[in-house]
Design an enzyme around this catalytic site. Sequence first.
Site, mmCIF file in Angstrom:
data_model
loop_
_atom_site.group_PDB
_atom_site.id
_atom_site.type_symbol
_atom_site.label_atom_id
_atom_site.label_comp_id
_atom_site.label_asym_id
_atom_site.label_seq_id
_atom_site.Cartn_x
_atom_site.Cartn_y
_atom_site.Cartn_z
ATOM 1 N N ASP A 46 52.191 -105.624 21.906
ATOM 2 C CA ASP A 46 52.833 -104.508 22.600
ATOM 3 C C ASP A 46 53.768 -103.790 21.630
ATOM 4 O O ASP A 46 54.296 -104.399 20.682
ATOM 5 C CB ASP A 46 53.655 -105.005 23.792
ATOM 6 C CG ASP A 46 52.796 -105.649 24.867
ATOM 7 O OD1 ASP A 46 51.584 -105.378 24.892
ATOM 8 O OD2 ASP A 46 53.354 -106.412 25.670
ATOM 9 N N ARG A 47 54.014 -102.526 21.887
ATOM 10 C CA ARG A 47 54.874 -101.731 21.004
ATOM 11 C C ARG A 47 56.215 -102.420 20.735
ATOM 12 O O ARG A 47 56.677 -102.474 19.596
ATOM 13 C CB ARG A 47 55.129 -100.357 21.621
ATOM 14 C CG ARG A 47 55.986 -99.423 20.757
ATOM 15 C CD ARG A 47 56.400 -98.192 21.527
ATOM 16 N NE ARG A 47 57.247 -98.540 22.659
ATOM 17 C CZ ARG A 47 57.585 -97.695 23.631
ATOM 18 N NH1 ARG A 47 57.131 -96.462 23.615
ATOM 19 N NH2 ARG A 47 58.359 -98.090 24.621
#
Length: 291
Positions: free
Chosen positions: A134-135
């Site tokens: 995930d970012r």
Amino acid sequence: MEASWQYAGDEPIKIKKFLQSLGMGHRLFNDIKKGEGEFLVDHRPVRPTTKILPNQPLTIKVAPEPVDPTVAVSHDPLKIVYEDDNWLVIDKPAGMTSIPGPSVANGTVLNRVVGYLIDHHSPDQRPHLITRLDRDTGGLLLVAKHHVASSMISQQVQQHRMLKEYTAIVGGNFTTDHGTIDKPIARVADQARRVVADDGQNALTEYWVEEQGKDWARVRVRLHTGRTHQIRVHFAAIGHPLVGDALYDGDTSRAAHQLLHASRLSFLDPFTRRQLSFTSPLPASFNDIMA
């Protein structure tokens, strides 16, 4: 791209069976069989139905992959912790996106790896991200430099034989040091959020409590499945959302994003047959909470 192995068995074996035992997927084998590469035994081209004898070397040759014109090129820096002819292991900071999408078209890990391969005159310039984060999750990512490596590692990914461990800071305290969370995870229509639901995909998370404070715990987490947001969803479901995780109701007063870090990665290199293992230290944001 060229790769070689020596067959160490006692009986003759067909090329396809031998390559499958090393991890090669059906698609790549069929592509080579159809003329997009060649098989060599004892350095001589052979038919794909050929049998290899004990101690004979097998070589595959595949044309290099050019740049994908749909992927933007970025020359922004990357933190590379390991590199050889087949792999890149990258330590991604929280805040960097793994692959381009509608909201981020450039500057992602994939864009930067393309730029890195171009800058270093790599014959293959179409990398494949084997793991993603995930970012706002930092830590270790595995990248295959070419589609042969991507094919050879696919079995380990699909069968969950690649070891991926994470460190998370979660809210609350635990009464036991070890546990598993076995709860199916489902999508929520038109939302990024996932939920635990009976009609979801099976998901299994294992964890060890390594340190506890007044209202937090540092846990080491091992994934046995690979669902989107799995760690975040599972810990929220048992009443211990990740600190900083706004999407899953974590405490955002002490961190700007979820405190989740891909701290360990280990896999069997299908080219050398050696186990490769890597670790990544925790970022400062974790230490600030635990101080």
